[in-house]
Scaffold this motif. Structure first.
Motif, PDB file in Angstrom:
ATOM      1  N   ALA A 139      28.301   9.285  -7.971  1.00  0.00           N
ATOM      2  CA  ALA A 139      28.585   8.137  -8.828  1.00  0.00           C
ATOM      3  C   ALA A 139      27.543   7.040  -8.694  1.00  0.00           C
ATOM      4  N   SER A 140      26.643   7.161  -7.738  1.00  0.00           N
ATOM      5  CA  SER A 140      25.692   6.077  -7.497  1.00  0.00           C
ATOM      6  C   SER A 140      24.713   5.955  -8.656  1.00  0.00           C
ATOM      7  N   ASN A 141      24.385   4.714  -8.997  1.00  0.00           N
ATOM      8  CA  ASN A 141      23.324   4.456  -9.958  1.00  0.00           C
ATOM      9  C   ASN A 141      22.014   4.733  -9.233  1.00  0.00           C
ATOM     10  N   PRO A 142      21.224   5.725  -9.648  1.00  0.00           N
ATOM     11  CA  PRO A 142      20.051   6.111  -8.856  1.00  0.00           C
ATOM     12  C   PRO A 142      19.016   5.007  -8.728  1.00  0.00           C
ATOM     13  N   TYR A 143      18.888   4.155  -9.753  1.00  0.00           N
ATOM     14  CA  TYR A 143      17.914   3.060  -9.690  1.00  0.00           C
ATOM     15  C   TYR A 143      18.307   2.055  -8.602  1.00  0.00           C
ATOM     16  N   LEU A 144      19.588   1.701  -8.569  1.00  0.00           N
ATOM     17  CA  LEU A 144      20.053   0.746  -7.563  1.00  0.00           C
ATOM     18  C   LEU A 144      20.029   1.366  -6.168  1.00  0.00           C
ATOM     19  N   ALA A 145      20.408   2.641  -6.067  1.00  0.00           N
ATOM     20  CA  ALA A 145      20.408   3.315  -4.765  1.00  0.00           C
ATOM     21  C   ALA A 145      18.997   3.378  -4.192  1.00  0.00           C
ATOM     22  N   ALA A 146      18.029   3.744  -5.021  1.00  0.00           N
ATOM     23  CA  ALA A 146      16.637   3.798  -4.554  1.00  0.00           C
ATOM     24  C   ALA A 146      16.150   2.417  -4.143  1.00  0.00           C
ATOM     25  N   THR A 147      16.582   1.402  -4.857  1.00  0.00           N
ATOM     26  CA  THR A 147      16.174   0.031  -4.545  1.00  0.00           C
ATOM     27  C   THR A 147      16.616  -0.377  -3.149  1.00  0.00           C
ATOM     28  N   VAL A 148      17.900  -0.191  -2.846  1.00  0.00           N
ATOM     29  CA  VAL A 148      18.415  -0.681  -1.559  1.00  0.00           C
ATOM     30  C   VAL A 148      17.923   0.172  -0.390  1.00  0.00           C
ATOM     31  N   ALA A 185      24.909  12.939  -3.470  1.00  0.00           N
ATOM     32  CA  ALA A 185      23.588  12.799  -4.093  1.00  0.00           C
ATOM     33  C   ALA A 185      22.646  12.367  -2.979  1.00  0.00           C
ATOM     34  N   HIS A 186      22.169  13.347  -2.224  1.00  0.00           N
ATOM     35  CA  HIS A 186      21.342  13.064  -1.049  1.00  0.00           C
ATOM     36  C   HIS A 186      19.928  12.685  -1.480  1.00  0.00           C
ATOM     37  N   PHE A 187      19.400  11.621  -0.877  1.00  0.00           N
ATOM     38  CA  PHE A 187      18.047  11.153  -1.175  1.00  0.00           C
ATOM     39  C   PHE A 187      17.094  11.618  -0.077  1.00  0.00           C
ATOM     40  N   HIS A 188      16.083  12.400  -0.462  1.00  0.00           N
ATOM     41  CA  HIS A 188      14.998  12.789   0.446  1.00  0.00           C
ATOM     42  C   HIS A 188      13.844  11.828   0.188  1.00  0.00           C
ATOM     43  N   MET A 189      13.358  11.178   1.237  1.00  0.00           N
ATOM     44  CA  MET A 189      12.449  10.043   1.048  1.00  0.00           C
ATOM     45  C   MET A 189      11.211  10.145   1.931  1.00  0.00           C
ATOM     46  N   SER A 190      10.104   9.631   1.393  1.00  0.00           N
ATOM     47  CA  SER A 190       8.877   9.493   2.169  1.00  0.00           C
ATOM     48  C   SER A 190       8.015   8.417   1.522  1.00  0.00           C
ATOM     49  N   LEU A 191       7.156   7.796   2.323  1.00  0.00           N
ATOM     50  CA  LEU A 191       6.173   6.845   1.823  1.00  0.00           C
ATOM     51  C   LEU A 191       4.798   7.499   1.857  1.00  0.00           C
ATOM     52  N   TRP A 192       4.022   7.283   0.795  1.00  0.00           N
ATOM     53  CA  TRP A 192       2.678   7.824   0.693  1.00  0.00           C
ATOM     54  C   TRP A 192       1.699   6.674   0.487  1.00  0.00           C
ATOM     55  N   ARG A 229       9.577  13.858   6.057  1.00  0.00           N
ATOM     56  CA  ARG A 229      10.570  13.246   5.185  1.00  0.00           C
ATOM     57  C   ARG A 229      11.889  13.082   5.909  1.00  0.00           C
ATOM     58  N   ILE A 230      12.698  12.134   5.428  1.00  0.00           N
ATOM     59  CA  ILE A 230      14.056  11.968   5.928  1.00  0.00           C
ATOM     60  C   ILE A 230      15.023  12.114   4.766  1.00  0.00           C
ATOM     61  N   GLU A 231      16.229  12.507   5.087  1.00  0.00           N
ATOM     62  CA  GLU A 231      17.275  12.720   4.072  1.00  0.00           C
ATOM     63  C   GLU A 231      18.435  11.781   4.358  1.00  0.00           C
ATOM     64  N   GLY A 273       0.787  -1.225   0.000  1.00  0.00           N
ATOM     65  CA  GLY A 273       0.000   0.000   0.000  1.00  0.00           C
ATOM     66  C   GLY A 273       0.817   1.271   0.000  1.00  0.00           C
ATOM     67  N   TYR A 274       2.122   1.179  -0.350  1.00  0.00           N
ATOM     68  CA  TYR A 274       3.013   2.342  -0.278  1.00  0.00           C
ATOM     69  C   TYR A 274       3.457   2.814  -1.658  1.00  0.00           C
ATOM     70  N   ILE A 275       3.510   4.128  -1.823  1.00  0.00           N
ATOM     71  CA  ILE A 275       4.203   4.784  -2.934  1.00  0.00           C
ATOM     72  C   ILE A 275       5.469   5.412  -2.355  1.00  0.00           C
ATOM     73  N   PHE A 276       6.613   5.135  -2.991  1.00  0.00           N
ATOM     74  CA  PHE A 276       7.903   5.641  -2.527  1.00  0.00           C
ATOM     75  C   PHE A 276       8.226   6.915  -3.291  1.00  0.00           C
ATOM     76  N   ASN A 277       8.199   8.052  -2.598  1.00  0.00           N
ATOM     77  CA  ASN A 277       8.528   9.339  -3.217  1.00  0.00           C
ATOM     78  C   ASN A 277       9.949   9.752  -2.845  1.00  0.00           C
ATOM     79  N   VAL A 278      10.646  10.302  -3.832  1.00  0.00           N
ATOM     80  CA  VAL A 278      12.061  10.620  -3.665  1.00  0.00           C
ATOM     81  C   VAL A 278      12.378  11.960  -4.328  1.00  0.00           C
ATOM     82  N   GLY A 279      13.243  12.727  -3.670  1.00  0.00           N
ATOM     83  CA  GLY A 279      13.878  13.882  -4.287  1.00  0.00           C
ATOM     84  C   GLY A 279      15.379  13.737  -4.128  1.00  0.00           C
TER      85      GLY A 279
END
Length: 420
Positions: A316-325, A216-223, A307-309, A93-99
């Motif tokens: 250098a991070s691959n954004p797809y892999l970084a978001a995955t882990v 490359a800081h990831f700001h994250m939240s679940l919706w 949100r958390i950062e 039931g979660y959507i993962f939002n990222v900036g």
């Protein structure tokens, strides 16, 4: 694996063919994507939800694709790996939002062929937010903002960062797949703008010993499923976070060492994650597995309610892999209700090492080799990547680490050649 985009140009007259059959690639030639010269051709099936009109060449559109081999989704494709993890979140039931905060440097070759910050007037020890240096780069930065506005990314800030000729651009968050596609396009767009001006834009984690590195800081939240309600928001909490957000944070802290192997994927990445300050007086990069409120010496910062950062990742991070882990670690925290513990308020660059040990504060890996070892021991993160891909990733990174050790650096020559 590197996140470097690979492409073919398809004339619009054959667009329908590409939509169904994809564009063919020899996978081994494209980089680390789990193929060898004898393997069958890969097909990149375009995802037209990602279609982006190239602002500086409006007769061209960029489209991200998912890799297939012999009609099956290719489990070594980073975008496919992220899709799979996002589906696991959606099932809950979660959507993962990222900036993503994207930092980069603008460099120019000198007469010897070496790269250095291009602006010879950008010499302040603390150049962050410097108006004069920003103004000298205003044509580049305003063009970048204009392009992002045309793309409807809603850019809201652009500044001179803490390193010489270092800049950052911010745009509004989206769901994780949209943001990671945009981040991939953004890096190409910045490099193209720089090349048009005779410069090199680099997102390398630590190009210069004496200057701040590129994060490359990831700001994250679940919706919720409709993406209408921020499930990380609790306005009655002192930090504005819900219990769900704290558990998510606890999961990332638990798996931080393995996560680092993906968010910080190079030998060079670990020269950014240090206490020793560059010329500006602070590395602005995490060294310890901690979280805190609005405290930039922590690995995880709480910059605002809801949100958390994660300040760990680099350019250098691959954004797809970084978001995955990061998502996998956070979901494990929720599933097991992992308490992140007490938040830290200190300047962790100044707390003595023995005191940190007494307080049970762990350190992040100091080298790519250590990070690969941590990843090998972490079943949750390996499962998120896919066991086969995780083993492949570890193999590639260990070889990169060995190759580094087999090379003789200028530092070794300077310090050992005449003495011994």
């Amino acid at each position: 694996m590197s996140g470097a985009p690979k492409a073919k140009v398809i004339p619009s007259t054959h667009l329908e063919d590409m939509a169904d059959e994809g564009a063919g690639f020899g996978g081994f030639a494209a980089g680390e994507i789990g193929q060898y010269p004898h393997d069958p051709e890969m097909a990149s099936i375009p995802d037209f939800n990602s279609l982006t009109i190239v602002p500086w060449r409006k007769n061209i559109a960029w489209v991200a694709g998912d890799m297939y081999v012999e009609g099956e989704a290719w489990h070594y494709c980073p975008r496919t790996i992220l899709r799979r993890q996002l589906e696991k979140a959606r099932e809950k039931g979660y959507i993962f939002n990222v900036g993503i905060e994207a930092e980069f440097m603008l460099l120019k070759q000198d007469e010897t062929g070496s790269y250095a910050p291009w602006d010879k007037l950008d010499t302040l020890d603390k150049p962050c937010y410097d108006l004069r240096a920003l103004h000298r780069n205003l044509d580049t930065m305003t063009t970048l903002i204009k392009y992002m506005q045309e793309l409807e990314w809603e850019p809201y800030a652009n500044d001179h960062e803490d390193g010489t000729c270092q800049f950052e651009a911010n745009w509004t968050y989206s769901d994780a797949l949209t943001t990671t596609d945009r981040h991939t396009f953004f890096k190409w767009m910045v490099k193209t703008l720089a090349e048009e001006r005779g410069l090199l834009a680099t997102f390398m984690p630590k190009p210069f010993t004496n200057l701040t590195g590129n994060g490359a800081h990831f700001h994250m939240s679940l919706w919720d499923e409709e993406n209408q309600t921020n499930l990380f928001l609790n306005e009655t909490d002192k930090n504005g976070l819900s219990q769900l957000a704290y558990w998510f944070t606890g999961g990332i802290l638990k798996h931080a060492k393995a996560v680092t192997a993906v968010t910080n994927p190079l030998v060079n990445s670990y020269k950014r994650l240090v206490r020793r300050p560059p010329r500006s007086g602070s590395s602005w990069a995490p060294v310890y597995v901690t979280y805190g409120a609005n405290n930039r010496t922590q690995m995880i910062r709480i910059p605002a309610p809801g949100r958390i950062e994660n300040r760990l990742g680099d350019g250098a991070s691959n954004p797809y892999l970084a978001a995955t882990v990061l998502l996998a670690a956070g979901l494990d925290g929720i599933e097991n209700q992992i308490d992140p513990g007490a938040q830290n308020e200190d300047n962790l660059y100044e707390v003595p090492e023995d005191e940190l040990q007494q307080r049970g504060i762990g350190s992040l890996p100091a080298t790519l080799g250590e990070a690969a070892d941590a990843l090998e021991k972490d079943e949750v993160i390996k499962n998120a990547l896919g066991m086969e891909y995780a083993e492949y990733y570890i193999q590639v990174k260990r070889q990169e680490w060995r190759n580094y050790h087999l090379s003789v650096s200028q530092w070794e020559l300077d310090n050992y050649l005449e003495v011994y």
